[in-house]
Design a protein around this motif. Structure first.
Motif, PDB file in Angstrom:
ATOM      1  N   GLY A 252      30.423-120.125 -77.006  1.00 26.01           N
ATOM      2  CA  GLY A 252      29.163-119.886 -76.311  1.00 26.01           C
ATOM      3  C   GLY A 252      29.045-118.406 -75.988  1.00 26.01           C
TER       4      GLY A 252
ATOM      5  N   GLU B  26      24.525-126.659 -73.519  1.00 25.90           N
ATOM      6  CA  GLU B  26      24.338-125.525 -74.436  1.00 25.90           C
ATOM      7  C   GLU B  26      23.411-124.481 -73.828  1.00 25.90           C
ATOM      8  OE1 GLU B  26      23.830-125.923 -78.901  1.00 25.90           O
ATOM      9  OE2 GLU B  26      21.824-125.236 -78.342  1.00 25.90           O
TER      10      GLU B  26
ATOM     11  N   CYS C 141      25.243-120.909 -73.409  1.00 26.29           N
ATOM     12  CA  CYS C 141      24.739-119.869 -74.317  1.00 26.29           C
ATOM     13  C   CYS C 141      23.574-119.098 -73.712  1.00 26.29           C
ATOM     14  CB  CYS C 141      24.312-120.487 -75.651  1.00 26.29           C
ATOM     15  SG  CYS C 141      25.646-121.327 -76.525  1.00 26.29           S
TER      16      CYS C 141
ATOM     17  N   LYS D 168      20.926-119.838 -78.167  1.00 21.61           N
ATOM     18  CA  LYS D 168      20.939-120.690 -79.359  1.00 21.61           C
ATOM     19  C   LYS D 168      19.712-121.593 -79.435  1.00 21.61           C
ATOM     20  CE  LYS D 168      24.167-122.933 -81.344  1.00 21.61           C
ATOM     21  NZ  LYS D 168      25.246-123.943 -81.562  1.00 21.61           N
ATOM     22  N   SER D 169      18.972-121.682 -78.340  1.00 22.87           N
ATOM     23  CA  SER D 169      17.903-122.667 -78.246  1.00 22.87           C
ATOM     24  C   SER D 169      16.514-122.051 -78.345  1.00 22.87           C
ATOM     25  CB  SER D 169      18.019-123.433 -76.925  1.00 22.87           C
ATOM     26  OG  SER D 169      19.328-123.934 -76.744  1.00 22.87           O
TER      27      SER D 169
END
Length: 399
Positions: A204, A281, A285, A289-290
């Motif tokens: 992450g 996540e 992160c 990442k999203s």
């Protein structure tokens, strides 16, 4: 010092880089998916509506840039460093000696940051307001250079995992996914793993450090931004071996979802949906990442100034923005699909942040700290029980 940005074409130049995206006539007519590069070199897929949103956002960025430049012209280049009220220290009463002009600066700055820091100013504003510059000033000038030289060639569990994750960090990016990009990211991550052995390295962090490298002027500045993030901005123990801090954050988020979005929380409970399926996540992160990178960095603008509470505001906003759709779901997979589709196409950071701060409502750092303290005993007990089970299984296997 490794001047990574001077060796490549990703130095953020304000006017040249914020260009208008123009999909082909065929794409406009067919409304098919188009590919384009964002300001930080990532390939983005979206339809023509997404492109139009991005163009509107970039026009707002230009306008914001003119506001920042005007302030620099009238108040001085570092006007935002004058005494201010920061949400990282919120709850502390203003001293009577604080001048009205400084209070005005603080209010102006908070509002400006929520509207976005111009890309060309982002490195120096982040470095100053986050506390990274102050942290760097407490050690010798050669600290980072000496650290990277001292750890070169050393092999640990952390360095092995870092080497494993390098090629999986934003694959296909025109600089990060190159030998030079991998080497710079490795130096930052390995260096920090030796600076703080309790954290070492956690998956992450590679995405967080990679995005910092793209934004900051130098590799060394990216290292100090990572340090201030882990040591001052985020909750402690978020990235330690047992991820206890991250588990606490997930429980706090679940409680906040019940309070701020009760209809959604009730429906998800009926579906037996665990918010950590998506939120882990997000928090580990920091949305890198999203969300699209330009939206992520708008979130980080506020994060580095107002603190970790921003992550809760944004996470709640993502659920809130799709409330009606989520209430129609019947399966856990449907919930995940809606949230993933939402985050991947959230090209308008203003829409996200407006919901996050205006519709979600106020949440103070003090309130969230109290929630964390309330959740910590249960999390630690759960982790301890898990460890006991693992040890028991290990002992049985050894018999």
């Amino acid at each position: 010092m490794h001047q990574t940005h001077s060796q490549r074409e990703f130095a953020i130049e304000f006017q040249p880089q914020i260009h208008i995206l123009r999909p082909s006539i065929h794409s406009r007519r067919a409304n098919i998916v188009v590919k384009f590069q964002d300001l930080y070199g990532f390939t983005v897929e979206g339809n023509v509506d997404d492109v139009n949103i991005l163009n509107e956002v970039r026009e707002k960025v230009r306008q914001q840039g003119r506001v920042w430049w005007a302030l620099e012209a009238s108040k001085g280049a570092n006007w935002y460093l004058q005494p201010q009220v920061s949400s990282l220290t919120e709850g502390i009463a203003l001293k009577s000696s604080l001048k009205l002009s400084n209070l005005t600066n603080a209010i102006t700055l908070k509002r400006l940051i929520r509207k976005g820091i111009p890309p060309v100013l982002r490195p120096k504003v982040w470095f100053s307001l986050s506390g990274a510059a102050k942290k760097k000033s407490t050690v010798p000038e050669s600290y980072y250079s000496d650290l990277t030289k001292a750890v070169e060639g050393k092999v640990t569990a952390a360095t092995k995992q870092i080497d494993h994750d390098l090629p999986r960090t934003f694959p296909g990016h025109p600089w990060l996914d190159t030998p030079e990009g991998h080497a710079a990211l490795r130096r930052v991550l390995v260096g920090y793993s030796f600076r703080d052995s309790d954290v070492g390295y956690c998956q992450g962090l590679n995405y967080v450090a990679a995005l910092l490298l793209l934004v900051m002027k130098t590799e060394e500045d990216a290292f100090w931004m990572l340090a201030v993030l882990l040591e001052n901005v985020l909750v402690s123990d978020c990235y330690t071996t047992n991820l206890s801090g991250c588990h606490v954050e997930q429980r706090v988020f679940q409680d906040l979802l019940v309070k701020k979005c009760p209809r959604i929380a009730t429906h998800l409970e009926e579906l037996e949906f665990d918010v950590s399926l998506v939120a882990t996540e997000w928090f580990l992160c920091l949305f890198s990442k999203s969300l699209p990178s330009e939206t992520t960095l708008r979130v980080w603008d506020v994060l580095f100034y107002e603190g970790a509470k921003v992550l809760f505001h944004v996470a709640l906003a993502i659920f809130k923005m799709r409330e009606e759709e989520l209430l129609q779901t019947h399966h856990v997979g449907d919930v995940i699909n809606i949230l993933q589709k939402t985050t991947h196409h959230l090209f308008d950071p203003d829409e996200l942040l407006t919901v996050a701060f205006d519709k979600i409502g106020s949440m103070t750092t003090n309130t969230i700290s109290k929630e964390r303290k309330k959740q910590e005993p249960a999390v630690m007990a759960e982790l301890d029980q898990r460890l006991r089970r693992l040890n028991s299984i290990k002992m049985d296997d050894e018999k």
